[in-house]
Design a protein around this motif. Structure first.
Motif, mmCIF file in Angstrom:
data_model
loop_
_atom_site.group_PDB
_atom_site.id
_atom_site.type_symbol
_atom_site.label_atom_id
_atom_site.label_comp_id
_atom_site.label_asym_id
_atom_site.label_seq_id
_atom_site.Cartn_x
_atom_site.Cartn_y
_atom_site.Cartn_z
ATOM 1 N N MET A 1 0.847 -1.166 0.000
ATOM 2 C CA MET A 1 0.000 0.000 0.000
ATOM 3 C C MET A 1 0.893 1.228 0.000
ATOM 4 O O MET A 1 1.709 1.407 0.889
ATOM 5 C CB MET A 1 -0.902 -0.054 1.238
ATOM 6 C CG MET A 1 -1.860 1.093 1.323
ATOM 7 S SD MET A 1 -2.861 1.119 2.854
ATOM 8 C CE MET A 1 -3.514 -0.504 2.922
ATOM 9 N N GLU A 2 0.720 2.067 -0.986
ATOM 10 C CA GLU A 2 1.625 3.205 -1.151
ATOM 11 C C GLU A 2 1.490 4.269 -0.070
ATOM 12 O O GLU A 2 2.441 4.947 0.266
ATOM 13 C CB GLU A 2 1.424 3.831 -2.535
ATOM 14 C CG GLU A 2 0.024 4.364 -2.761
ATOM 15 C CD GLU A 2 -0.257 4.686 -4.211
ATOM 16 O OE1 GLU A 2 -0.706 5.803 -4.462
ATOM 17 O OE2 GLU A 2 -0.003 3.826 -5.068
ATOM 18 N N ASN A 3 0.307 4.428 0.491
ATOM 19 C CA ASN A 3 0.093 5.460 1.500
ATOM 20 C C ASN A 3 0.126 4.910 2.925
ATOM 21 O O ASN A 3 -0.320 5.576 3.842
ATOM 22 C CB ASN A 3 -1.265 6.133 1.270
ATOM 23 C CG ASN A 3 -1.312 6.940 -0.003
ATOM 24 O OD1 ASN A 3 -0.310 7.484 -0.439
ATOM 25 N ND2 ASN A 3 -2.478 7.009 -0.606
ATOM 26 N N ALA A 4 0.633 3.703 3.089
ATOM 27 C CA ALA A 4 0.564 3.050 4.405
ATOM 28 C C ALA A 4 1.192 3.894 5.509
ATOM 29 O O ALA A 4 0.629 4.006 6.599
ATOM 30 C CB ALA A 4 1.212 1.675 4.348
ATOM 31 N N SER A 5 2.342 4.498 5.259
ATOM 32 C CA SER A 5 2.980 5.264 6.330
ATOM 33 C C SER A 5 2.189 6.530 6.650
ATOM 34 O O SER A 5 2.102 6.925 7.819
ATOM 35 C CB SER A 5 4.425 5.615 5.967
ATOM 36 O OG SER A 5 4.478 6.514 4.894
ATOM 37 N N GLU A 6 1.589 7.137 5.650
ATOM 38 C CA GLU A 6 0.774 8.332 5.880
ATOM 39 C C GLU A 6 -0.506 7.963 6.635
ATOM 40 O O GLU A 6 -0.904 8.650 7.571
ATOM 41 C CB GLU A 6 0.425 9.002 4.546
ATOM 42 C CG GLU A 6 -0.245 10.343 4.687
ATOM 43 C CD GLU A 6 0.650 11.441 5.230
ATOM 44 O OE1 GLU A 6 0.100 12.450 5.707
ATOM 45 O OE2 GLU A 6 1.888 11.307 5.190
ATOM 46 N N ILE A 7 -1.132 6.864 6.251
ATOM 47 C CA ILE A 7 -2.335 6.397 6.943
ATOM 48 C C ILE A 7 -1.999 6.059 8.390
ATOM 49 O O ILE A 7 -2.708 6.462 9.328
ATOM 50 C CB ILE A 7 -2.943 5.176 6.220
ATOM 51 C CG1 ILE A 7 -3.457 5.585 4.835
ATOM 52 C CG2 ILE A 7 -4.061 4.556 7.043
ATOM 53 C CD1 ILE A 7 -3.802 4.406 3.943
ATOM 54 N N SER A 8 -0.903 5.351 8.593
ATOM 55 C CA SER A 8 -0.472 4.975 9.933
ATOM 56 C C SER A 8 -0.229 6.214 10.787
ATOM 57 O O SER A 8 -0.601 6.256 11.966
ATOM 58 C CB SER A 8 0.793 4.129 9.850
ATOM 59 O OG SER A 8 1.234 3.790 11.135
ATOM 60 N N LYS A 9 0.386 7.226 10.198
ATOM 61 C CA LYS A 9 0.664 8.468 10.920
ATOM 62 C C LYS A 9 -0.640 9.106 11.400
ATOM 63 O O LYS A 9 -0.738 9.549 12.550
ATOM 64 C CB LYS A 9 1.418 9.436 10.003
ATOM 65 C CG LYS A 9 1.772 10.763 10.633
ATOM 66 C CD LYS A 9 2.560 11.612 9.658
ATOM 67 C CE LYS A 9 1.939 12.979 9.598
ATOM 68 N NZ LYS A 9 2.481 13.828 8.555
ATOM 69 N N HIS A 10 -1.652 9.132 10.537
ATOM 70 C CA HIS A 10 -2.931 9.730 10.941
ATOM 71 C C HIS A 10 -3.598 8.914 12.052
ATOM 72 O O HIS A 10 -4.130 9.484 13.006
ATOM 73 C CB HIS A 10 -3.871 9.859 9.743
ATOM 74 C CG HIS A 10 -3.502 10.969 8.818
ATOM 75 N ND1 HIS A 10 -3.409 12.286 9.225
ATOM 76 C CD2 HIS A 10 -3.192 10.967 7.495
ATOM 77 C CE1 HIS A 10 -3.068 13.044 8.194
ATOM 78 N NE2 HIS A 10 -2.924 12.266 7.135
ATOM 79 N N HIS A 11 -3.564 7.586 11.948
ATOM 80 C CA HIS A 11 -4.159 6.757 12.997
ATOM 81 C C HIS A 11 -3.406 6.924 14.314
ATOM 82 O O HIS A 11 -4.021 7.006 15.385
ATOM 83 C CB HIS A 11 -4.167 5.285 12.592
ATOM 84 C CG HIS A 11 -5.234 4.936 11.616
ATOM 85 N ND1 HIS A 11 -6.562 5.230 11.805
ATOM 86 C CD2 HIS A 11 -5.174 4.296 10.414
ATOM 87 C CE1 HIS A 11 -7.263 4.794 10.780
ATOM 88 N NE2 HIS A 11 -6.454 4.225 9.913
#
Length: 75
Positions: A1-11
Motif C-alpha cells: 500500500m503506497e500510503n501506508a505510512s501516511e495512513i499509519s501516521k494519521h491513525h
C-alpha cells in the motif's frame, strides 16, 4: 500500500489525541471534585479540541484507505 505510512501516521496521531483527551477529562473531573469549576472547564475545553483533532485525523486516514467495502468508524 503506497500510503501506508501516511495512513499509519494519521491513525497514530488520532490515538494520541484520544489519549490526551482522556487525561484532560480525568483532570476536569478531579478539579470539579475539588470545587474548582474554572480549572475543570479549562481541561474540558482542551479535551474537546483534542477529540476534534482526533476526528480530523481519523477522517484523513479513512479517505486514504483502499476501498474494502466496509465502513470505517470514528471515535
Amino acid at each position: 500500500m503506497e500510503n501506508a505510512s501516511e495512513i499509519s501516521k494519521h491513525h497514530t496521531t488520532a490515538a494520541s489525541c484520544c489519549d490526551s483527551a482522556a487525561m484532560h477529562h480525568k483532570e476536569a473531573a478531579k478539579h470539579l471534585a475539588a470545587g474548582d469549576p474554572e480549572k475543570a472547564a479549562d481541561h474540558a475545553v482542551k479535551a474537546d479540541a483534542l477529540v476534534g483533532e482526533a476526528i480530523q485525523h481519523t477522517a484523513k486516514a479513512n479517505k486514504q484507505h483502499p476501498s474494502t467495502g466496509k465502513k470505517s468508524c470514528c471515535c
